[in-house]
Scaffold this motif. Structure first.
Motif, mmCIF file in Angstrom:
data_model
loop_
_atom_site.group_PDB
_atom_site.id
_atom_site.type_symbol
_atom_site.label_atom_id
_atom_site.label_comp_id
_atom_site.label_asym_id
_atom_site.label_seq_id
_atom_site.Cartn_x
_atom_site.Cartn_y
_atom_site.Cartn_z
ATOM 1 N N UNK A 124 3.773 22.437 18.181
ATOM 2 C CA UNK A 124 3.978 23.647 17.821
ATOM 3 C C UNK A 124 4.341 24.193 19.095
ATOM 4 N N UNK A 125 5.465 25.070 19.031
ATOM 5 C CA UNK A 125 5.720 26.028 20.124
ATOM 6 C C UNK A 125 4.923 27.069 20.464
ATOM 7 N N UNK B 27 12.241 30.854 11.447
ATOM 8 C CA UNK B 27 11.654 29.469 12.027
ATOM 9 C C UNK B 27 12.489 28.740 12.144
ATOM 10 N N UNK B 28 12.788 28.052 13.231
ATOM 11 C CA UNK B 28 13.665 27.175 13.560
ATOM 12 C C UNK B 28 12.748 25.580 14.253
ATOM 13 N N UNK B 29 13.638 24.704 13.695
ATOM 14 C CA UNK B 29 13.086 23.195 14.188
ATOM 15 C C UNK B 29 14.173 22.754 15.240
ATOM 16 N N UNK B 30 13.353 22.327 16.335
ATOM 17 C CA UNK B 30 14.208 21.616 17.584
ATOM 18 C C UNK B 30 13.909 20.349 17.618
ATOM 19 N N UNK B 31 15.092 19.460 17.691
ATOM 20 C CA UNK B 31 14.976 17.902 17.817
ATOM 21 C C UNK B 31 15.017 17.672 19.318
ATOM 22 N N UNK B 32 13.850 17.217 19.918
ATOM 23 C CA UNK B 32 14.086 16.695 21.220
ATOM 24 C C UNK B 32 14.322 15.395 21.828
ATOM 25 N N UNK C 185 12.068 21.455 25.427
ATOM 26 C CA UNK C 185 12.016 21.705 23.966
ATOM 27 C C UNK C 185 10.924 22.699 23.738
ATOM 28 N N UNK C 186 9.718 22.196 23.857
ATOM 29 C CA UNK C 186 8.485 22.828 23.545
ATOM 30 C C UNK C 186 8.426 24.175 24.392
ATOM 31 N N UNK C 187 8.766 24.050 25.533
ATOM 32 C CA UNK C 187 8.982 25.286 26.521
ATOM 33 C C UNK C 187 9.656 26.297 25.735
ATOM 34 N N UNK D 250 9.081 22.552 18.019
ATOM 35 C CA UNK D 250 9.777 21.277 18.487
ATOM 36 C C UNK D 250 9.132 19.860 18.071
ATOM 37 N N UNK D 251 9.954 18.905 17.939
ATOM 38 C CA UNK D 251 9.867 17.611 17.306
ATOM 39 C C UNK D 251 10.195 16.492 18.170
#
Length: 339
Positions: free
Chosen positions: A10-11, A50-55, A66-68, A85-86
């Motif tokens: 989780x961010x 809500x967004x999903x971020x692929x790292x 990405x988590x930051x 972030x994932x």
């Protein structure tokens, strides 16, 4: 890492459980609107989004930055935009899953992103992706065991070499470097397609002779390797292969890893390639604008998470051709430059 094994982080606060419950294997939230190109871009997000971020790999810089970014988005958007972030296999996989709707934002190496935009390399046709911004540079880090008898990429013939996670930008660069050195990645090395954590473990226990890694500096896993192994491991010089690499993609450039980064005896010359943050071309323009502004307004906070983020610059942010800049991101960059 395969999609089914994606680990979510989780961010912000309670987003770990919420993101996992809503996003399944990684990311896309159903309330992310698509872009209406007839409307004006205001950069104001009025609905909770809500967004999903692929790292990328957990010990790599994409994952940390990405988590930051996920942590900073709520404060930068009045609480309207939150993100999860994932951990992923990185560039190629990220773009595939971005296009499939499993994520909303994806980190990618620029060479892989240009392949996607042009339908080359790992992509059979042009992909519907655009850029929020070019960010910091990735450094190609080619490291071998000192006792492996490897002084160049050509010397890797017959050796146990990790080329990175399957469908990662590292794997793309590794295979291109091997081919530039006259080797067949499928036949001339004992390829180990491993993520960075497993690669570092293999270097430590002697089951891997060397590896390729493309990441910002410092990369946590590489720091750990040099801290624990000292002069048992070393960088090799790959810059003689740059001309052949540029025949494939002009994104490749020369760069230097300073000796203070990993405590090496001297500076290391290498090949660098920029990173970009990608979105689908139909992402809501106001969301794209708000996220892009947050990247630059919260740059100092991102750099606290990893120094590589200090390389984010408005001067190079829109240097993404042939990958188009999303119209929402363009508005953000224009506003930031005007300010």
């Amino acid at each position: 890492m395969r999609p089914g094994n994606v680990r979510l982080v989780a961010g912000v606060g309670m987003l770990t459980l919420l993101g996992t419950a809503l996003a399944g294997c990684g990311g896309r939230q159903d309330n992310v609107a698509t872009d209406d190109t007839s409307t004006e871009v205001t950069c104001e997000v009025t609905a909770d989004t809500r967004l999903g971020i692929a790292t990328g790999n957990a010990t790599g810089v994409y994952y940390v930055v990405g988590n930051a970014l996920a942590t900073q988005l709520p404060g930068a958007t009045g609480g309207k935009v939150t993100a999860t972030a994932a951990e992923t296999g990185a560039s190629v996989q990220n773009i595939e899953q971005l296009v499939a709707g499993k994520y909303d934002i994806a980190f990618s190496l620029f060479d892989t992103a240009t392949d996607a935009a042009q339908g080359k390399g790992s992509f059979g046709s042009p992909q519907p992706v655009q850029a929020l911004a070019r960010i910091y540079d990735n450094y190609t880090q080619v490291i071998v065991r000192a006792d492996a008898g490897i002084e160049s990429v050509a010397d890797m013939k017959g050796k146990r070499i990790s080329t990175g996670s399957p469908k990662s930008g590292t794997e793309v660069i590794a295979n291109r470097l091997l081919q530039a050195a006259g080797l067949d990645p499928a036949a001339d090395i004992k390829a180990q397609r491993l993520d960075l954590t497993k690669t570092v473990d293999g270097m430590k226990d002697g089951t891997i002779d060397g590896f390729f890694w493309s990441g910002g500096i410092p990369t946590g896993g590489v720091t750990d390797l040099f801290t624990t192994q000292g002069d048992k491991v070393k960088f090799i010089d790959i810059t003689p292969l740059l001309p052949k690499m540029n025949e494939i993609n002009t994104a490749y450039q020369t760069g230097t890893i300073g000796k203070d980064v990993y405590g090496t005896p001297a500076d290391v010359a290498t090949i660098v390639v920029p990173n970009v943050l990608l979105v689908r071309e139909n992402l809501d323009a106001n969301v794209a604008c708000a996220v892009t502004k947050a990247i630059f307004e919260k740059k100092d906070e991102l750099a606290k998470a990893n120094a590589a983020a200090g390389g984010i610059s408005l001067e190079t942010a829109d240097k993404t051709d042939p990958v188009a800049v999303h119209r929402g991101a363009r508005k953000a960059l224009d506003d930031l430059n005007a300010g």
